[in-house]
Design a protein around this motif. Structure first.
Motif, PDB file in Angstrom:
ATOM      1  N   PHE A 102       0.842  -1.191   0.000  1.00 39.65           N
ATOM      2  CA  PHE A 102       0.000   0.000   0.000  1.00 39.65           C
ATOM      3  C   PHE A 102       0.884   1.251   0.000  1.00 39.65           C
ATOM      4  N   HIS A 103       0.231   2.392  -0.162  1.00 38.00           N
ATOM      5  CA  HIS A 103       0.972   3.660  -0.132  1.00 38.00           C
ATOM      6  C   HIS A 103       1.507   3.953   1.266  1.00 38.00           C
ATOM      7  N   THR A 104       0.730   3.598   2.277  1.00 44.99           N
ATOM      8  CA  THR A 104       1.121   3.846   3.668  1.00 44.99           C
ATOM      9  C   THR A 104       0.780   2.622   4.495  1.00 44.99           C
ATOM     10  N   TYR A 105       1.191   2.624   5.738  1.00 48.02           N
ATOM     11  CA  TYR A 105       0.899   1.501   6.624  1.00 48.02           C
ATOM     12  C   TYR A 105      -0.548   1.490   7.091  1.00 48.02           C
ATOM     13  N   GLU A 106      -1.321   2.471   6.696  1.00 45.59           N
ATOM     14  CA  GLU A 106      -2.753   2.446   6.980  1.00 45.59           C
ATOM     15  C   GLU A 106      -3.489   1.480   6.067  1.00 45.59           C
ATOM     16  N   ASN A 107      -2.801   1.017   5.027  1.00 43.64           N
ATOM     17  CA  ASN A 107      -3.344   0.010   4.100  1.00 43.64           C
ATOM     18  C   ASN A 107      -4.651   0.438   3.447  1.00 43.64           C
ATOM     19  N   HIS A 121       0.862  16.050 -12.849  1.00 44.47           N
ATOM     20  CA  HIS A 121       0.561  14.899 -13.711  1.00 44.47           C
ATOM     21  C   HIS A 121      -0.336  13.859 -13.045  1.00 44.47           C
ATOM     22  N   LYS A 122      -0.327  13.821 -11.727  1.00 42.54           N
ATOM     23  CA  LYS A 122      -1.035  12.780 -10.989  1.00 42.54           C
ATOM     24  C   LYS A 122      -1.790  13.374  -9.809  1.00 42.54           C
ATOM     25  N   THR A 123      -2.824  12.653  -9.387  1.00 43.08           N
ATOM     26  CA  THR A 123      -3.483  12.998  -8.132  1.00 43.08           C
ATOM     27  C   THR A 123      -2.653  12.441  -6.982  1.00 43.08           C
ATOM     28  N   LEU A 124      -2.895  12.934  -5.780  1.00 38.69           N
ATOM     29  CA  LEU A 124      -2.133  12.449  -4.625  1.00 38.69           C
ATOM     30  C   LEU A 124      -2.344  10.959  -4.386  1.00 38.69           C
ATOM     31  N   SER A 125      -3.501  10.448  -4.769  1.00 36.20           N
ATOM     32  CA  SER A 125      -3.769   9.016  -4.596  1.00 36.20           C
ATOM     33  C   SER A 125      -2.956   8.158  -5.542  1.00 36.20           C
ATOM     34  N   GLU A 126      -2.250   8.801  -6.487  1.00 41.02           N
ATOM     35  CA  GLU A 126      -1.407   8.069  -7.435  1.00 41.02           C
ATOM     36  C   GLU A 126       0.074   8.328  -7.177  1.00 41.02           C
ATOM     37  N   ILE A 127       0.365   9.063  -6.083  1.00 45.56           N
ATOM     38  CA  ILE A 127       1.749   9.388  -5.716  1.00 45.56           C
ATOM     39  C   ILE A 127       1.995   8.845  -4.314  1.00 45.56           C
TER      40      ILE A 127
END
Length: 965
Positions: free
Chosen positions: A622-627, A799-805
């Protein structure tokens, strides 16, 4: 003796002289086999012997009543075998075990699995059709397909596969053979059939050549009528019978006799060949010396079933010389007729013994002397392995045929400025095709329903049209509609056109004229594998290898096929096809799982490729440990120091190649303001080798911490205009202070190897002055866009939303916030997000594409970015004798036990790593390219687990251990 028979004997005489006596049903331990056969035979009653002759059919999805009826037949009539049809693999195994338990003599289990179990069973694996295999020049691939079909068959307890079809399909209007044939050339059909047969029989499954004497040149279906072949004996011998004569010499196990009207062979108009002793006994057994099992085609088919009263057809078939009577119309009546014929002497004891013992010999050969129930354990995985997928992909890759390529129109090299239009024809899915095309260029899709289509296409430089029809079975309609043909004609007269046919090659016969169409790519089936490979061929990521198995008018005779050039772009393949041991390679998965479970990083992206073919492409975690947000392949990571070799270095290399600077120049030649500093006489060569006495880095931000209000504002203004991160803007004049501090910084007391970020601050200044533009603009326009690298850039939020970075550190020392969508490196952040050493964001595929350009010695997509000599100059360790492993900008393998690689790579290899948990490495000696991206510094840069466990290089070691060199 009639004239036709005399002629036939004359034609066959020469063939018989050269015939090789092969006994395909005899096992190596033939003495034990004969002993078992005799022991079983001697226990059988007349009724049991007669029962062995019959193979009855059943759907594994049949009702309880139908199943019980068959069980009663097994017990009552002692039948010898069962042929399974529609249902599921699990149902078939369960019924097989139940049926075998009831049988006194183990049952011979048969099945039509011409292109795999999916021919009959739901949710099972489908291999390519014979017509597709017929386009392959490498018969080893066909053998592998046969071998794996047999493994699946054997896994279900199937002993005889009623395949391959060896009919030579010289009639495009044939309604029942078509895609089931290997083609129209007798030699190619024979070679492909032999490869498939050897594959089957290598796994202990009996192959079955059908439909004897040849069902290819007819436009009728023997399921519905009695097709006619009105050819003379010479033609029949040279075409229809040709494969059989060759295959018999190679140990073919069995033959299926078709229901055909061939009066030149039967010498009786309207008599099915399956019921003719002149065809079965005289020709097949005596003249052609075939000693394997002889099956009738299904006796309930219209081509035979109407030729007599109940049981008569079966009796005639046995009298004709057949051993196994497949799917009788009326089992009880047939048994009665044969028993009566035996009792009245029409069938002799030796005749019955001959067939029954052949059947028993066959049963021994497939292991029924030691029958074991079939297990259901791991059934789904056994019938759908990665090896199966790899072989299927390889088959399509080797089959797809470039039929026409006027002016070498493909591969399409120019993608940046070309306007490419795409149109889909047909009613089947095209998702994989359009998805793969989009990997290489911007594709503008148009609907065939658009009334203004021709007008709207005027913008296009290139049009791609693909034709998709259902791949469910080979009998599905493949034809183009009248309106589709007209559209193709109209577009081809106005535009450069690439036409891809994902159906039978016979669909091409519908085209009125091929001349205006520059490119015709024949892909045979609408499978995802075919769609992917076809798109890769169009853009030069792979080569077309196939040859037409049938003629498409005189313009494209059988054997037509061109090879396109390749352009160094990346495609996909399976590791098995590239020489990797997948059992060893599976450890990569284990290591990545460990990364996630041990919280070395919240998530990862990994790509591994060989020779430009990506065979491992996974995004985990996942992006973070919050999964909350799973990592996708298109998400981007802060690449950190990979920026050096993916952005700044290539721009500098180009300036060197253009003669605007030399690696032997001093820094003062590049930046005159350094003339009075201690950096003046440092050469580019020493600086980029990290052998110049420069400090590792300078924490520029630290000197601002005591007076934040003096340097930063929460809102941008003319004076505070440099965006550091969210709601934090640096004084514009501070950048001059950064460069001044670097210029005045002390050198190390002694020159030794010291990795440093500072050289890339200098290079950034020099590059931007030389080009009079920012490096982020130059690299995008001159490299990434021309290479169609879609997911690598500075300023990721543009170029990307934060959910894609993926986020990096929760910085509580300086920025007081989670760094997300902005560069983590403090120095690059203070330069507004674009540093020579950091600031680039990207995904694994984009990194791989750029690294592949280096592996290609400076070319990619048909465009030359560097001369090989330039790549070589920068990928050289100039100070190895000083214990400096680095090239110019590139990292190189360690010179001792400690270093950036597994120690298993060649000294020609190169790459780099990044502070955020990124890594990429390329090895020209093996063609291996490896990319590992992570955000291991989230939420805290002190997390060193990934580094301490040396995961990135452990994975590299696994990759090399898995390569079977």
């Amino acid at each position: 003796m009639q004239k036709n028979t005399i002629l036939l004997l004359a034609v066959l005489a020469v063939n018989f002289f050269y015939a090789q006596q092969v006994k395909p049903l005899i096992s190596e331990n033939h003495l034990e086999q004969r002993k078992w056969v005799d022991s079983i035979y001697n226990t059988l009653t007349l009724e049991q012997k007669i029962g062995q002759l019959f193979m009855v059919d059943v759907f594994s999805s049949a009702s309880s009543a139908e199943i019980n009826s068959l069980k009663n037949k097994i017990k009552k009539f002692h039948i010898g075998g069962v042929i399974f049809s529609k249902g599921t693999a699990k149902q078939q195994i369960q019924l097989t075990n139940e049926f075998q338990q009831l049988a006194q003599v183990p049952l011979l289990i048969g099945m039509d699995a011409e292109w795999g179990l999916s021919m009959r069973l739901d949710e099972t694996f489908s291999f390519p059709y014979n017509m597709t295999l017929g386009a392959i020049t490498n018969n080893n691939t066909v053998f592998e397909v046969g071998q794996q079909i047999a493994q699946h068959s054997k896994r279900l307890g199937v002993h005889v596969n009623f395949a391959p079809v060896v009919d030579i399909n010289t009639n495009p209007k044939n309604p029942i053979i078509g895609n089931r044939s290997f083609g129209e050339d007798r030699n190619q059909v024979t070679q492909k059939a032999l490869a498939l047969i050897k594959g089957f029989q290598a796994e202990g499954v009996l192959a079955n050549a059908k439909h004897f004497p040849g069902h290819g040149d007819t436009d009728q279906d023997s399921h519905k009528t009695l097709p006619s072949l009105d050819f003379n004996v010479k033609r029949l011998d040279s075409v229809e019978l040709y494969p059989y004569k060759k295959l018999f010499k190679q140990g073919l196990s069995s033959v299926m006799v078709a229901h055909l009207n061939v009066p030149k062979l039967t010498e009786q108009e309207g008599l099915p060949t399956s019921l003719s002793s002149k065809v079965v006994d005289s020709l097949l057994i005596n003249q052609l010396q075939f000693s394997g099992l002889i099956f009738t085609d299904a006796l309930n088919m219209k081509g035979a079933s109407e030729f007599g009263d109940k049981g008569i057809v079966e009796l005639k078939a046995f009298l004709a010389g057949n051993d196994v009577l497949l799917i009788p119309n009326n089992l009880e009546a047939a048994i009665k007729q044969i028993k009566n014929a035996y009792n009245n002497g029409t069938i002799t004891k030796s005749r019955l013994t001959h067939s029954v013992k052949k059947i028993l010999y066959a049963k021994y050969k497939v292991g029924l002397n030691n029958y074991q129930p079939v297990s259901l354990k791991n059934l789904a995985s056994d019938l759908n392995t990665d090896k199966n997928k790899a072989t299927r992909f390889k088959a399509f890759k080797e089959a797809i045929t470039l039929v026409k390529n006027d002016l070498n129109s493909i591969p399409i090299a120019e993608t940046q400025h070309s306007k490419i239009a795409y149109i889909k024809l047909g009613d089947a899915e095209n998702n994989k095709f359009i998805e793969t095309l989009s990997n290489y260029a911007e594709i503008n899709s148009f609907s065939i329903e658009n009334p203004n289509l021709l007008e709207e296409l005027k913008f296009a430089d290139q049009v791609i049209i693909s034709h998709h029809k259902s791949d469910e079975n080979p009998w599905k309609s493949y034809s183009l509609t009248t309106s589709e043909i007209k559209l193709l004609d109209a577009i081809s007269r106005e535009h450069k056109l690439v036409f891809v046919n994902f159906t039978s090659p016979y669909a091409l016969l519908d085209l009125n004229s091929f001349l205006p169409i520059e490119v015709i790519l024949q892909a045979y089936q609408n499978a995802d594998d075919a769609q992917q490979v076809a798109a890769e061929i169009i853009f030069g990521a792979t080569k077309a290898q196939g040859r037409l198995p049938v003629s498409i008018t005189n313009a494209f005779p059988v054997g037509t096929g061109y090879q396109n050039s390749t352009l160094g772009r990346m495609g996909y393949d399976y590791p098995q096809n590239l020489g990797f041991n997948t059992a060893k390679l599976a450890e990569v998965d284990s290591l990545l799982t460990e990364v996630i479970e041990q919280k070395m990083s919240p998530g990862v992206q990994v790509i591994i490729a060989k020779n430009g073919h990506i065979f491992y492409d996974k995004s985990l975690g996942f992006h973070t440990y919050e999964n909350k947000i799973p990592v996708k392949s298109t998400d981007v990571y802060d690449l950190a120091s990979l920026t050096k070799i993916l952005s700044t270095l290539p721009l500098f290399m180009r300036l060197v190649e253009e003669g605007k600077v030399s690696i032997h120049d001093n820094l003062s030649n590049l930046l005159p303001e350094l003339d009075t500093t201690n950096k003046a006489n440092i050469t580019v060569k020493r600086m980029l080798s990290h052998y110049a006495g420069l400090q590792a880095w300078i924490p520029f931000y630290a000197s601002t911490l005591d007076s934040l209000d003096n340097y930063y504002r929460k809102m941008p203004s003319k004076k505070f205009s440099i965006p550091v991160t969210e709601n934090l803007y640096l004084r514009e004049d501070y950048q001059d202070s950064i460069y001044a501090e670097i210029a005045s910084s002390e050198l190390l007391e002694e020159v030794e190897y010291k990795y440093s970020d500072l050289p890339f601050y200098f290079l950034k200044q020099f590059i931007e002055r030389s080009y009079k533009d920012s490096i982020h603009t130059i690299i995008q326009n001159d490299f990434y866009k021309t290479m169609h690298i879609k997911n690598m850039f500075f300023y990721p939020k543009r170029h990307k939303t934060l959910s894609e970075i993926t986020p990096t550190e929760n910085d509580q020392i300086w920025r007081k916030q989670l760094v997300h969508g902005n560069v983590h490196d403090q120095g690059a952040a203070m330069l507004g997000g674009v540093g020579g050493h950091a600031g680039l964001f990207g995904n694994a595929r984009s990194v791989a594409q750029f690294m592949q350009m280096y592996l290609n010695e400076g070319t990619f997509g048909g465009r030359t970015y560097f001369k090989p000599s330039t790549i070589q100059a920068f990928n050289t360790c100039y100070y190895c004798d000083k214990d400096v492993r680095r090239g110019l900008g590139f990292d190189k393998p360690q010179l001792d036990d400690v270093g950036p690689t597994c120690g298993c790579v060649s000294m020609t290899s190169f790459g780099h790593s990044g502070f955020t948990g990124t890594y990429t490495w390329a090895d020209p000696s093996t063609g291996i390219l490896y990319v590992f991206l992570s955000n291991r510094i989230h939420p805290d840069a002190s997390n060193r687990k990934l580094i301490d466990e040396d995961i990135r290089t452990k994975i590299q070691q696994v990759i090399y251990d898995s390569l079977d060199i």
